[in-house]
Write a protein that holds these residues in place. Sequence first.
Motif, PDB file in Angstrom:
ATOM      1  N   PHE A 153       0.842  -1.200   0.000  1.00  0.00           N
ATOM      2  CA  PHE A 153       0.000   0.000   0.000  1.00  0.00           C
ATOM      3  C   PHE A 153       0.877   1.249   0.000  1.00  0.00           C
ATOM      4  O   PHE A 153       0.501   2.287  -0.540  1.00  0.00           O
ATOM      5  CB  PHE A 153      -0.931  -0.001   1.221  1.00  0.00           C
ATOM      6  CG  PHE A 153      -1.831   1.188   1.292  1.00  0.00           C
ATOM      7  CD1 PHE A 153      -2.946   1.295   0.475  1.00  0.00           C
ATOM      8  CD2 PHE A 153      -1.556   2.232   2.159  1.00  0.00           C
ATOM      9  CE1 PHE A 153      -3.769   2.403   0.529  1.00  0.00           C
ATOM     10  CE2 PHE A 153      -2.371   3.348   2.228  1.00  0.00           C
ATOM     11  CZ  PHE A 153      -3.484   3.434   1.408  1.00  0.00           C
ATOM     12  N   PHE A 154       2.054   1.137   0.596  1.00  0.00           N
ATOM     13  CA  PHE A 154       3.007   2.245   0.669  1.00  0.00           C
ATOM     14  C   PHE A 154       4.131   2.077  -0.353  1.00  0.00           C
ATOM     15  O   PHE A 154       5.221   2.579  -0.157  1.00  0.00           O
ATOM     16  CB  PHE A 154       3.587   2.361   2.082  1.00  0.00           C
ATOM     17  CG  PHE A 154       2.536   2.585   3.127  1.00  0.00           C
ATOM     18  CD1 PHE A 154       1.959   3.835   3.288  1.00  0.00           C
ATOM     19  CD2 PHE A 154       2.102   1.540   3.923  1.00  0.00           C
ATOM     20  CE1 PHE A 154       0.974   4.042   4.234  1.00  0.00           C
ATOM     21  CE2 PHE A 154       1.116   1.734   4.878  1.00  0.00           C
ATOM     22  CZ  PHE A 154       0.545   2.987   5.035  1.00  0.00           C
ATOM     23  N   TRP A 155       3.878   1.321  -1.403  1.00  0.00           N
ATOM     24  CA  TRP A 155       4.808   1.108  -2.509  1.00  0.00           C
ATOM     25  C   TRP A 155       6.059   0.326  -2.119  1.00  0.00           C
ATOM     26  O   TRP A 155       7.100   0.452  -2.756  1.00  0.00           O
ATOM     27  CB  TRP A 155       5.195   2.438  -3.157  1.00  0.00           C
ATOM     28  CG  TRP A 155       4.024   3.169  -3.738  1.00  0.00           C
ATOM     29  CD1 TRP A 155       3.218   4.056  -3.099  1.00  0.00           C
ATOM     30  CD2 TRP A 155       3.495   3.032  -5.058  1.00  0.00           C
ATOM     31  NE1 TRP A 155       2.228   4.496  -3.940  1.00  0.00           N
ATOM     32  CE2 TRP A 155       2.375   3.888  -5.156  1.00  0.00           C
ATOM     33  CE3 TRP A 155       3.853   2.276  -6.160  1.00  0.00           C
ATOM     34  CZ2 TRP A 155       1.621   4.015  -6.303  1.00  0.00           C
ATOM     35  CZ3 TRP A 155       3.102   2.404  -7.311  1.00  0.00           C
ATOM     36  CH2 TRP A 155       1.996   3.256  -7.378  1.00  0.00           C
ATOM     37  N   LEU A 156       5.962  -0.497  -1.072  1.00  0.00           N
ATOM     38  CA  LEU A 156       7.109  -1.300  -0.663  1.00  0.00           C
ATOM     39  C   LEU A 156       7.560  -2.238  -1.777  1.00  0.00           C
ATOM     40  O   LEU A 156       8.758  -2.458  -1.956  1.00  0.00           O
ATOM     41  CB  LEU A 156       6.788  -2.105   0.600  1.00  0.00           C
ATOM     42  CG  LEU A 156       7.903  -2.991   1.142  1.00  0.00           C
ATOM     43  CD1 LEU A 156       9.108  -2.154   1.555  1.00  0.00           C
ATOM     44  CD2 LEU A 156       7.415  -3.825   2.318  1.00  0.00           C
ATOM     45  N   ASP A 157       6.615  -2.783  -2.546  1.00  0.00           N
ATOM     46  CA  ASP A 157       6.982  -3.687  -3.630  1.00  0.00           C
ATOM     47  C   ASP A 157       7.796  -2.956  -4.707  1.00  0.00           C
ATOM     48  O   ASP A 157       8.787  -3.483  -5.215  1.00  0.00           O
ATOM     49  CB  ASP A 157       5.767  -4.392  -4.226  1.00  0.00           C
ATOM     50  CG  ASP A 157       4.584  -3.473  -4.469  1.00  0.00           C
ATOM     51  OD1 ASP A 157       4.679  -2.255  -4.191  1.00  0.00           O
ATOM     52  OD2 ASP A 157       3.543  -3.976  -4.928  1.00  0.00           O
ATOM     53  N   LEU A 158       7.420  -1.729  -5.017  1.00  0.00           N
ATOM     54  CA  LEU A 158       8.187  -0.945  -5.992  1.00  0.00           C
ATOM     55  C   LEU A 158       9.552  -0.572  -5.419  1.00  0.00           C
ATOM     56  O   LEU A 158      10.560  -0.628  -6.127  1.00  0.00           O
ATOM     57  CB  LEU A 158       7.423   0.317  -6.387  1.00  0.00           C
ATOM     58  CG  LEU A 158       8.141   1.252  -7.357  1.00  0.00           C
ATOM     59  CD1 LEU A 158       8.454   0.552  -8.674  1.00  0.00           C
ATOM     60  CD2 LEU A 158       7.304   2.499  -7.602  1.00  0.00           C
ATOM     61  N   ILE A 159       9.596  -0.211  -4.151  1.00  0.00           N
ATOM     62  CA  ILE A 159      10.868   0.119  -3.501  1.00  0.00           C
ATOM     63  C   ILE A 159      11.789  -1.104  -3.523  1.00  0.00           C
ATOM     64  O   ILE A 159      12.982  -0.996  -3.836  1.00  0.00           O
ATOM     65  CB  ILE A 159      10.639   0.617  -2.059  1.00  0.00           C
ATOM     66  CG1 ILE A 159       9.918   1.971  -2.095  1.00  0.00           C
ATOM     67  CG2 ILE A 159      11.945   0.714  -1.278  1.00  0.00           C
ATOM     68  CD1 ILE A 159       9.358   2.421  -0.757  1.00  0.00           C
ATOM     69  N   TYR A 160      11.220  -2.280  -3.217  1.00  0.00           N
ATOM     70  CA  TYR A 160      12.016  -3.510  -3.244  1.00  0.00           C
ATOM     71  C   TYR A 160      12.516  -3.787  -4.666  1.00  0.00           C
ATOM     72  O   TYR A 160      13.691  -4.115  -4.864  1.00  0.00           O
ATOM     73  CB  TYR A 160      11.187  -4.690  -2.729  1.00  0.00           C
ATOM     74  CG  TYR A 160      11.956  -5.982  -2.703  1.00  0.00           C
ATOM     75  CD1 TYR A 160      12.853  -6.251  -1.677  1.00  0.00           C
ATOM     76  CD2 TYR A 160      11.808  -6.927  -3.709  1.00  0.00           C
ATOM     77  CE1 TYR A 160      13.580  -7.428  -1.656  1.00  0.00           C
ATOM     78  CE2 TYR A 160      12.529  -8.108  -3.696  1.00  0.00           C
ATOM     79  CZ  TYR A 160      13.411  -8.358  -2.664  1.00  0.00           C
ATOM     80  OH  TYR A 160      14.143  -9.525  -2.663  1.00  0.00           O
ATOM     81  N   GLY A 161      11.623  -3.667  -5.652  1.00  0.00           N
ATOM     82  CA  GLY A 161      12.020  -3.895  -7.046  1.00  0.00           C
ATOM     83  C   GLY A 161      13.146  -2.965  -7.468  1.00  0.00           C
ATOM     84  O   GLY A 161      14.101  -3.384  -8.115  1.00  0.00           O
ATOM     85  N   GLY A 162      13.042  -1.694  -7.074  1.00  0.00           N
ATOM     86  CA  GLY A 162      14.106  -0.743  -7.390  1.00  0.00           C
ATOM     87  C   GLY A 162      15.402  -1.063  -6.673  1.00  0.00           C
ATOM     88  O   GLY A 162      16.482  -0.947  -7.248  1.00  0.00           O
ATOM     89  N   ALA A 163      15.294  -1.486  -5.426  1.00  0.00           N
ATOM     90  CA  ALA A 163      16.502  -1.838  -4.668  1.00  0.00           C
ATOM     91  C   ALA A 163      17.219  -3.036  -5.297  1.00  0.00           C
ATOM     92  O   ALA A 163      18.448  -3.043  -5.398  1.00  0.00           O
ATOM     93  CB  ALA A 163      16.144  -2.139  -3.216  1.00  0.00           C
ATOM     94  N   VAL A 164      16.449  -4.019  -5.723  1.00  0.00           N
ATOM     95  CA  VAL A 164      17.037  -5.225  -6.315  1.00  0.00           C
ATOM     96  C   VAL A 164      17.597  -4.947  -7.711  1.00  0.00           C
ATOM     97  O   VAL A 164      18.716  -5.359  -8.032  1.00  0.00           O
ATOM     98  CB  VAL A 164      15.994  -6.376  -6.379  1.00  0.00           C
ATOM     99  CG1 VAL A 164      16.465  -7.514  -7.256  1.00  0.00           C
ATOM    100  CG2 VAL A 164      15.682  -6.871  -4.970  1.00  0.00           C
ATOM    101  N   ALA A 165      16.812  -4.254  -8.552  1.00  0.00           N
ATOM    102  CA  ALA A 165      17.194  -4.092  -9.950  1.00  0.00           C
ATOM    103  C   ALA A 165      18.059  -2.863 -10.216  1.00  0.00           C
ATOM    104  O   ALA A 165      18.737  -2.815 -11.235  1.00  0.00           O
ATOM    105  CB  ALA A 165      15.931  -4.021 -10.813  1.00  0.00           C
ATOM    106  N   VAL A 166      18.040  -1.888  -9.320  1.00  0.00           N
ATOM    107  CA  VAL A 166      18.837  -0.681  -9.521  1.00  0.00           C
ATOM    108  C   VAL A 166      19.895  -0.551  -8.417  1.00  0.00           C
ATOM    109  O   VAL A 166      21.076  -0.385  -8.698  1.00  0.00           O
ATOM    110  CB  VAL A 166      17.944   0.583  -9.564  1.00  0.00           C
ATOM    111  CG1 VAL A 166      18.785   1.836  -9.663  1.00  0.00           C
ATOM    112  CG2 VAL A 166      16.958   0.502 -10.721  1.00  0.00           C
ATOM    113  N   GLY A 167      19.457  -0.655  -7.170  1.00  0.00           N
ATOM    114  CA  GLY A 167      20.371  -0.473  -6.050  1.00  0.00           C
ATOM    115  C   GLY A 167      21.458  -1.524  -5.973  1.00  0.00           C
ATOM    116  O   GLY A 167      22.641  -1.196  -5.810  1.00  0.00           O
ATOM    117  N   LEU A 168      21.072  -2.784  -6.057  1.00  0.00           N
ATOM    118  CA  LEU A 168      22.052  -3.874  -5.953  1.00  0.00           C
ATOM    119  C   LEU A 168      23.088  -3.832  -7.078  1.00  0.00           C
ATOM    120  O   LEU A 168      24.293  -3.884  -6.797  1.00  0.00           O
ATOM    121  CB  LEU A 168      21.331  -5.226  -5.898  1.00  0.00           C
ATOM    122  CG  LEU A 168      22.204  -6.447  -5.670  1.00  0.00           C
ATOM    123  CD1 LEU A 168      22.916  -6.359  -4.325  1.00  0.00           C
ATOM    124  CD2 LEU A 168      21.354  -7.710  -5.735  1.00  0.00           C
TER     125      LEU A 168
END
Length: 177
Positions: A153-168
């Motif tokens: 609801f707070f976009w955690l899934d998008l944040i996780y996706g960005g962390a995995v695909a961009v951050g990592l």
Amino acid sequence: MFFVPGILITIATFPGVIVHELAHQLFCRWFKIPVFRVVYFRAGNPAGYVQHEIISNKWHSMMISVGPFFVNTILGALIAFPAAMPVFVFNNANPLDYLLIYLGVSIAMHAFPSTGDAKSILNDLKEPETPVWVKIVGYPVIGLIYVGSLGSFFWLDLIYGGAVAVGLPNLIVKLFA
């Protein structure tokens, strides 16, 4: 914060839904559980599903439920990684690099198991023949699934996706560059 209907997010990130269902099916095959029907993507709720035989081994059942977490996370990172250097280091990206980043994020953001998966695990854990060690692992997993669901609801899934695909990939490039 702004509200975007879930169906629009699902349609925009359909590659992640497809990989999520493929991961359930992959774990079913790995544990030799017959699969009756797979819907990889549809514009509805749920966006996809796998129907399989009832599983007697409770550990296998739990792993099938959480399999997408592992598969989507790893695949999202691997797909986005080749685009990380052109996009974030050399600043000479082409459209394919941006497509790979999009695919990586959309796949990784569908890594979280659904609340349906949590309910399936919970039903298995309530059965008396479920080994204690599976219950010890399973209950915290259920809690994490519900936290992830609430967090979406707070976009955690998008944040996780960005962390995995961009951050990592960014982190790995910075560590070894």
